[in-house]
Design a protein around this motif. Structure first.
Motif, PDB file in Angstrom:
ATOM      1  N   ASN A 182     -16.323 -13.932  35.469  1.00 47.78           N
ATOM      2  CA  ASN A 182     -17.185 -13.305  36.608  1.00 47.78           C
ATOM      3  C   ASN A 182     -16.158 -13.105  38.060  1.00 47.78           C
ATOM      4  OD1 ASN A 182     -19.681 -13.549  35.609  1.00 47.78           O
ATOM      5  ND2 ASN A 182     -19.587 -15.912  35.927  1.00 47.78           N
ATOM      6  N   PRO A 183     -16.312 -12.154  38.643  1.00 50.02           N
ATOM      7  CA  PRO A 183     -15.479 -11.933  39.779  1.00 50.02           C
ATOM      8  C   PRO A 183     -15.386 -12.919  41.010  1.00 50.02           C
ATOM      9  CG  PRO A 183     -16.588  -9.931  39.177  1.00 50.02           C
ATOM     10  CD  PRO A 183     -17.097 -11.009  38.440  1.00 50.02           C
ATOM     11  N   ILE A 184     -14.317 -13.534  41.316  1.00 53.20           N
ATOM     12  CA  ILE A 184     -14.271 -14.563  42.439  1.00 53.20           C
ATOM     13  C   ILE A 184     -14.524 -13.753  43.748  1.00 53.20           C
ATOM     14  CG2 ILE A 184     -12.575 -16.122  43.446  1.00 53.20           C
ATOM     15  CD1 ILE A 184     -11.653 -16.821  40.626  1.00 53.20           C
ATOM     16  N   THR A 185     -15.669 -14.367  44.452  1.00 50.62           N
ATOM     17  CA  THR A 185     -16.059 -13.917  45.917  1.00 50.62           C
ATOM     18  C   THR A 185     -15.804 -15.104  46.782  1.00 50.62           C
ATOM     19  OG1 THR A 185     -18.374 -14.271  45.259  1.00 50.62           O
ATOM     20  CG2 THR A 185     -17.191 -12.300  44.697  1.00 50.62           C
ATOM     21  N   GLU A 186     -15.447 -16.267  46.368  1.00 48.25           N
ATOM     22  CA  GLU A 186     -15.170 -17.454  47.441  1.00 48.25           C
ATOM     23  C   GLU A 186     -13.703 -17.928  47.444  1.00 48.25           C
ATOM     24  OE1 GLU A 186     -18.012 -20.273  46.287  1.00 48.25           O
ATOM     25  OE2 GLU A 186     -19.786 -18.948  46.712  1.00 48.25           O
ATOM     26  N   LEU A 187     -12.700 -16.851  47.389  1.00 46.85           N
ATOM     27  CA  LEU A 187     -11.317 -17.304  47.907  1.00 46.85           C
ATOM     28  C   LEU A 187     -11.425 -18.160  49.005  1.00 46.85           C
ATOM     29  CD1 LEU A 187      -9.085 -14.510  46.828  1.00 46.85           C
ATOM     30  CD2 LEU A 187      -9.177 -16.656  45.716  1.00 46.85           C
ATOM     31  N   GLU A 188     -10.491 -19.047  49.361  1.00 51.35           N
ATOM     32  CA  GLU A 188     -10.383 -20.208  50.312  1.00 51.35           C
ATOM     33  C   GLU A 188      -8.993 -19.666  51.185  1.00 51.35           C
ATOM     34  OE1 GLU A 188     -10.506 -23.825  48.715  1.00 51.35           O
ATOM     35  OE2 GLU A 188     -12.597 -23.548  47.956  1.00 51.35           O
ATOM     36  N   PRO A 189      -8.742 -19.803  52.534  1.00 50.99           N
ATOM     37  CA  PRO A 189      -7.662 -19.522  53.018  1.00 50.99           C
ATOM     38  C   PRO A 189      -6.568 -20.364  52.616  1.00 50.99           C
ATOM     39  CG  PRO A 189      -9.485 -19.592  54.427  1.00 50.99           C
ATOM     40  CD  PRO A 189      -9.895 -20.132  53.321  1.00 50.99           C
ATOM     41  N   TYR A 190      -5.278 -19.783  52.439  1.00 46.83           N
ATOM     42  CA  TYR A 190      -4.186 -20.462  51.972  1.00 46.83           C
ATOM     43  C   TYR A 190      -3.312 -20.130  53.252  1.00 46.83           C
ATOM     44  CZ  TYR A 190       0.303 -22.088  49.948  1.00 46.83           C
ATOM     45  OH  TYR A 190       1.483 -22.582  49.536  1.00 46.83           O
ATOM     46  N   LEU A 191      -2.784 -21.273  53.800  1.00 50.87           N
ATOM     47  CA  LEU A 191      -1.921 -21.071  55.135  1.00 50.87           C
ATOM     48  C   LEU A 191      -2.601 -20.103  55.926  1.00 50.87           C
ATOM     49  CD1 LEU A 191       1.566 -21.409  53.260  1.00 50.87           C
ATOM     50  CD2 LEU A 191       0.341 -23.220  54.570  1.00 50.87           C
ATOM     51  N   GLY A 192      -3.774 -20.021  56.177  1.00 54.57           N
ATOM     52  CA  GLY A 192      -4.481 -19.097  57.074  1.00 54.57           C
ATOM     53  C   GLY A 192      -4.711 -17.642  56.692  1.00 54.57           C
ATOM     54  N   SER A 231      16.003   0.461  43.094  1.00 54.16           N
ATOM     55  CA  SER A 231      15.432   0.521  41.785  1.00 54.16           C
ATOM     56  C   SER A 231      15.753  -0.898  41.269  1.00 54.16           C
ATOM     57  CB  SER A 231      16.004   1.522  41.003  1.00 54.16           C
ATOM     58  OG  SER A 231      17.426   1.447  40.842  1.00 54.16           O
ATOM     59  N   GLY A 232      15.166  -1.344  40.065  1.00 55.07           N
ATOM     60  CA  GLY A 232      15.545  -2.439  39.146  1.00 55.07           C
ATOM     61  C   GLY A 232      14.470  -3.424  39.028  1.00 55.07           C
ATOM     62  N   LEU A 233      14.628  -4.578  38.511  1.00 54.89           N
ATOM     63  CA  LEU A 233      13.556  -5.532  38.046  1.00 54.89           C
ATOM     64  C   LEU A 233      13.168  -6.179  39.116  1.00 54.89           C
ATOM     65  CD1 LEU A 233      14.673  -6.554  34.326  1.00 54.89           C
ATOM     66  CD2 LEU A 233      12.903  -5.000  35.140  1.00 54.89           C
ATOM     67  N   TYR A 234      11.907  -6.737  39.215  1.00 57.47           N
ATOM     68  CA  TYR A 234      11.708  -7.584  40.661  1.00 57.47           C
ATOM     69  C   TYR A 234      10.429  -8.474  40.169  1.00 57.47           C
ATOM     70  CZ  TYR A 234      13.496  -4.359  44.180  1.00 57.47           C
ATOM     71  OH  TYR A 234      14.308  -3.601  44.963  1.00 57.47           O
ATOM     72  N   LYS A 235      10.482  -9.600  40.349  1.00 58.69           N
ATOM     73  CA  LYS A 235       9.388 -10.543  39.964  1.00 58.69           C
ATOM     74  C   LYS A 235       8.663 -10.860  41.339  1.00 58.69           C
ATOM     75  CE  LYS A 235       8.554 -14.687  37.267  1.00 58.69           C
ATOM     76  NZ  LYS A 235       9.245 -15.813  36.394  1.00 58.69           N
ATOM     77  N   ILE A 236       7.160 -10.839  40.882  1.00 52.66           N
ATOM     78  CA  ILE A 236       6.355 -10.915  42.129  1.00 52.66           C
ATOM     79  C   ILE A 236       5.422 -12.344  41.780  1.00 52.66           C
ATOM     80  CG2 ILE A 236       4.169  -9.904  43.000  1.00 52.66           C
ATOM     81  CD1 ILE A 236       5.163  -7.332  41.772  1.00 52.66           C
ATOM     82  N   TRP A 237       5.452 -13.083  42.735  1.00 52.26           N
ATOM     83  CA  TRP A 237       4.571 -14.426  42.612  1.00 52.26           C
ATOM     84  C   TRP A 237       3.497 -14.283  43.627  1.00 52.26           C
ATOM     85  CZ3 TRP A 237       9.832 -14.749  42.840  1.00 52.26           C
ATOM     86  CH2 TRP A 237      10.534 -15.344  41.655  1.00 52.26           C
ATOM     87  N   GLY A 238       2.254 -14.176  43.284  1.00 49.61           N
ATOM     88  CA  GLY A 238       1.083 -14.184  44.124  1.00 49.61           C
ATOM     89  C   GLY A 238       0.436 -15.652  44.232  1.00 49.61           C
ATOM     90  N   GLN A 239      -0.039 -16.312  45.312  1.00 46.56           N
ATOM     91  CA  GLN A 239      -0.387 -17.376  45.401  1.00 46.56           C
ATOM     92  C   GLN A 239      -1.879 -17.324  46.050  1.00 46.56           C
ATOM     93  OE1 GLN A 239       3.143 -19.352  47.553  1.00 46.56           O
ATOM     94  NE2 GLN A 239       2.597 -20.758  45.790  1.00 46.56           N
ATOM     95  N   PHE A 240      -2.820 -18.122  45.566  1.00 47.66           N
ATOM     96  CA  PHE A 240      -4.181 -17.825  45.828  1.00 47.66           C
ATOM     97  C   PHE A 240      -4.793 -19.332  45.806  1.00 47.66           C
ATOM     98  CE2 PHE A 240      -2.942 -14.046  43.897  1.00 47.66           C
ATOM     99  CZ  PHE A 240      -3.095 -12.968  44.911  1.00 47.66           C
ATOM    100  N   LYS A 241      -5.933 -19.626  46.828  1.00 50.86           N
ATOM    101  CA  LYS A 241      -6.382 -21.031  46.831  1.00 50.86           C
ATOM    102  C   LYS A 241      -7.941 -20.655  46.453  1.00 50.86           C
ATOM    103  CE  LYS A 241      -6.816 -25.137  49.585  1.00 50.86           C
ATOM    104  NZ  LYS A 241      -6.685 -25.700  50.784  1.00 50.86           N
ATOM    105  N   TYR A 242      -8.534 -21.571  45.529  1.00 55.12           N
ATOM    106  CA  TYR A 242      -9.826 -21.596  44.802  1.00 55.12           C
ATOM    107  C   TYR A 242     -10.226 -22.757  44.708  1.00 55.12           C
ATOM    108  CZ  TYR A 242     -13.970 -20.053  42.399  1.00 55.12           C
ATOM    109  OH  TYR A 242     -15.496 -19.854  41.660  1.00 55.12           O
ATOM    110  N   LYS A 243     -11.509 -23.006  45.167  1.00 55.17           N
ATOM    111  CA  LYS A 243     -11.892 -24.545  45.023  1.00 55.17           C
ATOM    112  C   LYS A 243     -11.097 -25.709  45.072  1.00 55.17           C
ATOM    113  CE  LYS A 243     -15.768 -23.202  42.097  1.00 55.17           C
ATOM    114  NZ  LYS A 243     -16.406 -23.256  40.761  1.00 55.17           N
ATOM    115  N   GLN A 244     -10.236 -25.446  46.256  1.00 57.01           N
ATOM    116  CA  GLN A 244      -9.109 -26.427  46.598  1.00 57.01           C
ATOM    117  C   GLN A 244      -7.912 -26.583  45.745  1.00 57.01           C
ATOM    118  OE1 GLN A 244      -9.436 -28.619  49.747  1.00 57.01           O
ATOM    119  NE2 GLN A 244     -11.176 -26.822  49.821  1.00 57.01           N
ATOM    120  N   GLN A 245      -7.926 -25.698  44.781  1.00 57.94           N
ATOM    121  CA  GLN A 245      -6.599 -25.547  43.791  1.00 57.94           C
ATOM    122  C   GLN A 245      -6.010 -24.485  44.235  1.00 57.94           C
ATOM    123  OE1 GLN A 245      -7.455 -26.342  39.813  1.00 57.94           O
ATOM    124  NE2 GLN A 245      -5.433 -25.413  39.184  1.00 57.94           N
TER     125      GLN A 245
END
Length: 256
Positions: A182-192, A231-245
């Protein structure tokens, strides 16, 4: 470790993206001095380590006041040079230009730090530093992900982006689903913010820190705009907060 470095102004893809357009007349402080100290001096794998960061101006005078950006006076990224370890730390400001943080490094090898901070009356600053963590080192190869969809604990996170080309503004969209799909529709703010994204090139010479187009979105889509300088390789880190985690999802892409 007790070493010295200088800093540069963050350009474009900084933690200040959402604050651009202000008309405040700020003077750029050139060649800030940043001293890095580790306790213990020899840093070992899996050992708690204290990092002290002291900031002065070009004449050696202590910088006293720092402004909070996204709820913190400093954001410190510690990344292993094979891009297999990522830490987003928030050193505490003590006084007289000194910041302090404790951390433990889970793998031995070379690390690079990026300290992101805003002295009062100056532009956003970025200081980098390198550190060797002693121990038996294994290196991981940086390989582009064939599928930009990953399961992180009980979430599924997908990255949607066009073929990335040098100096082209592109949209990165993270879509988040729960364990039942199920799509998440209640993400919580992480660092605003609805989320944070850090992007580093394979050689670690390019560092991008971007924030959502809509800081207040609650999902399932979180969109970012960015461009890649080389050009070249890049690593992407995404950070999200959901249910306090806090969830951190990594992807590797190739920019042509």
């Amino acid at each position: 470790m007790n070493e010295h470095s200088t800093v540069s102004n963050l350009q474009g893809h900084s933690m200040m993206d959402s604050h651009q357009g202000h008309t405040d007349h700020k003077e750029n402080i050139p060649k800030l001095q940043v001293d890095w100290t580790a306790n213990p001096h020899t840093v070992k794998v899996d050992q708690e380590t204290e990092i002290f960061i002291d900031i002065k101006d070009f004449s050696g005078k202590v910088i006293e006041t720092f402004l909070a950006v996204h709820e913190k006076e400093m954001h410190l990224l510690a990344i292993k040079k094979d891009l297999s370890v990522f830490q987003h730390l928030h050193p505490q400001y003590i006084e007289k230009g000194r910041f302090h943080v404790k951390t433990t490094f889970p793998k031995a090898g070379e690390y690079k730090f990026y300290a992101d901070f805003l002295p009062e009356g100056a532009n956003q600053q970025l200081a980098s530093h390198e550190l060797v963590v002693k121990g038996l080192e294994t290196k991981e190869e940086v390989v582009p992900d064939k599928l930009l969809k990953k399961e992180i604990d009980d979430l599924t996170i997908e990255l949607i982006l066009p073929k990335a080309k040098v100096d082209e503004h592109i949209s990165l969209i993270f879509t988040l689903y729960d364990k039942n799909g199920n799509p998440i529709t209640e993400l919580e703010p992480y660092l605003g913010s609805a989320g944070h994204v850090v992007i580093v090139s394979e050689d670690m010479n390019e560092f991008l820190h971007v924030h959502p187009v809509d800081e207040n979105t609650k999902g399932p889509d979180v969109e970012y705009m960015t461009s890649f300088p080389r050009s070249g390789l890049y690593k992407i880190w995404g950070q999200f907060k959901y249910k306090q985690q806090l969830y951190t999802v990594p992807f590797v892409i190739e920019v042509k």
